[in-house]
Design an enzyme around this catalytic site. Structure first.
Site, short mmCIF file in Angstrom:
data_model
loop_
_atom_site.label_atom_id
_atom_site.label_comp_id
_atom_site.label_asym_id
_atom_site.label_seq_id
_atom_site.Cartn_x
_atom_site.Cartn_y
_atom_site.Cartn_z
N HIS A 116 0.86 -1.19 0.00
CA HIS A 116 0.00 0.00 0.00
C HIS A 116 0.89 1.24 0.00
O HIS A 116 2.03 1.20 0.50
CB HIS A 116 -0.89 0.01 1.24
CG HIS A 116 -1.97 -1.01 1.23
ND1 HIS A 116 -3.10 -0.90 2.00
CD2 HIS A 116 -2.10 -2.19 0.56
CE1 HIS A 116 -3.88 -1.94 1.81
NE2 HIS A 116 -3.29 -2.75 0.93
N GLU A 144 0.91 3.88 1.81
CA GLU A 144 1.36 4.29 3.14
C GLU A 144 2.53 3.43 3.61
O GLU A 144 3.51 3.96 4.15
CB GLU A 144 0.22 4.17 4.16
CG GLU A 144 -0.98 5.03 3.86
CD GLU A 144 -2.08 4.27 3.12
OE1 GLU A 144 -3.26 4.52 3.41
OE2 GLU A 144 -1.75 3.46 2.23
N CYS A 176 -6.48 2.02 5.72
CA CYS A 176 -7.08 0.78 6.20
C CYS A 176 -6.48 0.43 7.56
O CYS A 176 -5.59 1.13 8.05
CB CYS A 176 -6.81 -0.34 5.19
SG CYS A 176 -5.06 -0.83 5.09
N CYS A 203 -2.62 -0.07 7.46
CA CYS A 203 -1.86 1.17 7.31
C CYS A 203 -1.99 2.07 8.55
O CYS A 203 -1.03 2.71 8.95
CB CYS A 203 -2.29 1.88 6.04
SG CYS A 203 -1.84 0.96 4.55
#
Length: 161
Positions: A60, A62, A90, A93
């Site tokens: 991801h 992040e 999410c 993260c």
């Protein structure tokens, strides 16, 4: 102050995160971008989703930005750093942001289905969270929502979702 420093001070980190999200879009990745700034507001990492490209469910924006920033800082703790993300993080993260001890989280669009900051489990409000950043949502939300809607609309049209 030099002209180049004046220009740098006028750049909005969320605009850079949105540019990263567009790069992800062009790679057929969910269009999410992230930028991390140090305490002097200097950009120390920039990333976008690379889940499909890397065949890595952890890639991801992040997570990738946090990894790069930690290497740059030479420390797993990003105290006094701020992260700008184009979508509400999410739970994975949000947890990484907490573990990295990031000072402030700025995000664009809410994620009603998978978000874990203002929606869903609200990770930073849970007993499992030992560091809670300051949180600011809704920054450039329309641009992020538009990009995400177009991405998933095209996916549905192509039968990819």
């Amino acid at each position: 102050m030099s002209n180049s420093n004046q220009l740098i001070n006028k750049i909005n980190p969320m605009d850079i995160a949105l540019s990263e999200a567009r790069l992800a879009y062009n790679l057929d990745e969910v269009p999410i971008g992230a930028v991390i700034l140090d305490k002097n507001k200097k950009i120390i990492s920039i990333a976008h989703n690379l889940v499909r490209f890397n065949k890595d469910p952890l890639a991801h924006a992040e997570i990738l930005a946090i990894r790069e920033a930690a290497k740059f800082m030479g420390n797993e703790r990003l105290i006094d750093c701020d992260i700008y993300v184009t979508l509400e993080p999410c739970s994975m993260c949000a947890s990484a942001i907490s573990h990295a001890r990031i000072r402030r989280l700025y995000y664009a669009a809410d994620d009603v289905k998978h978000g874990a900051v203002e929606n869903g489990i609200r990770f930073f409000n849970s007993n499992n969270c030992f560091h809670k950043p300051e949180v600011y949502g809704g920054i450039s939300a329309e641009a992020s929502v538009s990009l995400l809607k177009n991405f998933f609309k095209n996916k549905r049209l192509n039968g990819d979702v």
